[in-house]
Design an enzyme around this catalytic site. Sequence first.
Site: not given
Lengths: 142, 405
Positions: A50-52, B361
């Site tokens: 995921g993003c994290q 990110h």
Amino acid sequence: MTIQDTENEIVDEFGLFDSWDDKYEYIIDLGKKLAPLAAEHKTDHNRVRGCQSTVWLHAEYKDGRIYFTADSDAVIAKGLISMLIRVLSGHTPDEILEAKLDFIQKIGMTTHLAQTRSNGLLSMLKQMKNFALAYKVKTEND
Amino acid sequence: MIDIAAIRQQFPVLNRLVKGKPLVYLDNAATAQKPQVVIDALVNYYSQYNANIHRGIHTLAEEATAAFEDTRNAVQQLLHADSREEIIFTRGTTEGINLVAYTWGRQNIGKGDEIIISGMEHHSNIVPWQVLCAEKEAVLKIVPVNDNGELEMEAFHSLLSDKTKLVSICQISNSLGTINPVKEIIKAAHAAGAITLIDGAQSTVHLDIDVQDLDCDFFACSAHKLYGPTGVGVLYGKKAILEAMPVFMGGGEMIKEVSYQHFTPNELPYKFEAGTPNIADVVAFKAAIEFVNGIGKSAIAAHEAALLEYAAEQLTPIKEVRMIGRARNRASVLSFVVEGAHPQDLGIILDNQGIAVRTGHHCCQPLMDRFAIPGTTRASFAVYNTKEEVDALAKGLQKAIKMLL
């Protein structure tokens, strides 16, 4: 012990904490203690990216029961998955699919931690239920 | 000097508690908080003159149309565009970039053509070009980033050739805060015969933007990073280029005449504004622009620069902290990693102390790969942030490090 029994146990343990900091210290501790995932199971197939953070979740089917192992590059995610493993691992696909898992709500972990893109608590849970469903379908067709 | 206390009073959300602690909002590069004047403008629109614009003859429609078009004038001045027809309202920077990719791109990019972007773009300025390149068998070239988080300009110049059709680069990096030398980039791109797009998502709130002085062909930005509402953005384009472009979406205001055989597109800027636009938020965007103009961008920039410097002073002595991006020319963003701690864990523990930072990110996966890190923790500052909030960040970070390591 049933899934519900383990859930109750965790809810009782969290009842001892006065503050969020204490809860997180406990989860961090669980994360640090999580048994390592064998390197060969850190595959793309097992990866929830995921993003994290990245979570690897592996499932093994033995004698009608599913055994989960997992890892993550983030320690709080590891702590959360270790709780899910404690609750669900070693149970049958049916038991896992039927589990309501309202302990997550009872210990107050339903906020953004649960929702964070594709690697929140709910996604991990969904992945575990997907494994259970896959094994259930597979055994019924064997 | 600006009166920060007076400014803070204009932002209702800054009074709230998070996890029982006063909110310290340091995620401004993702979206800025909104002053009361912007909130009032939204409420006022819906409670006083909500109507569809451009076609109604009644009073409400006239008032709504006038307010909507007033914002276009304010944006024209904000960007120093030559004419108001060059200002197209979009849903945000991402839509602006996609609009160019889907219209100008499909018309002008062919097999073997090259598009240049940089190694510090967010996904919105990568993916539309990847899609276009795949469709047209064109080639995407990437300007490399050095260890300080700056563009390698020699490499950029060597990438330019007569195959280059477009250069699309951010003016300020969202993850590193680097201010890129876009004027030099635009000049060189034009000399090579290429068109230029500047992604102004991060820069419009921090820098004076003059699209005529920059001489960029397109400029895209978002209202919500400028203290305005979400769901509104602007695409600036040079008039001659916009006029030559095919339409993007069909329907609503983009039509002049239509029959079952064909349609005639409307004039600029309506040609690119299909359907009922986000009227209320466009109207309220003007209040945000006036708020920024009222303080002055140079005053805002000076305050943020002082905060950035102070934050670097406070965080650098923490031995586990490693700054990512040390560009000489930088704005409002402090991006760092803590050795041995994952950004997500830091973000969660900081949130528990009421401190909102971004971790991950930042939708810049290729850039994170460049620095071989899973992501960073990013504190980004706005006009309402204070030194006390930086102190809270430093203290919170030390606590997080103690808990995690």
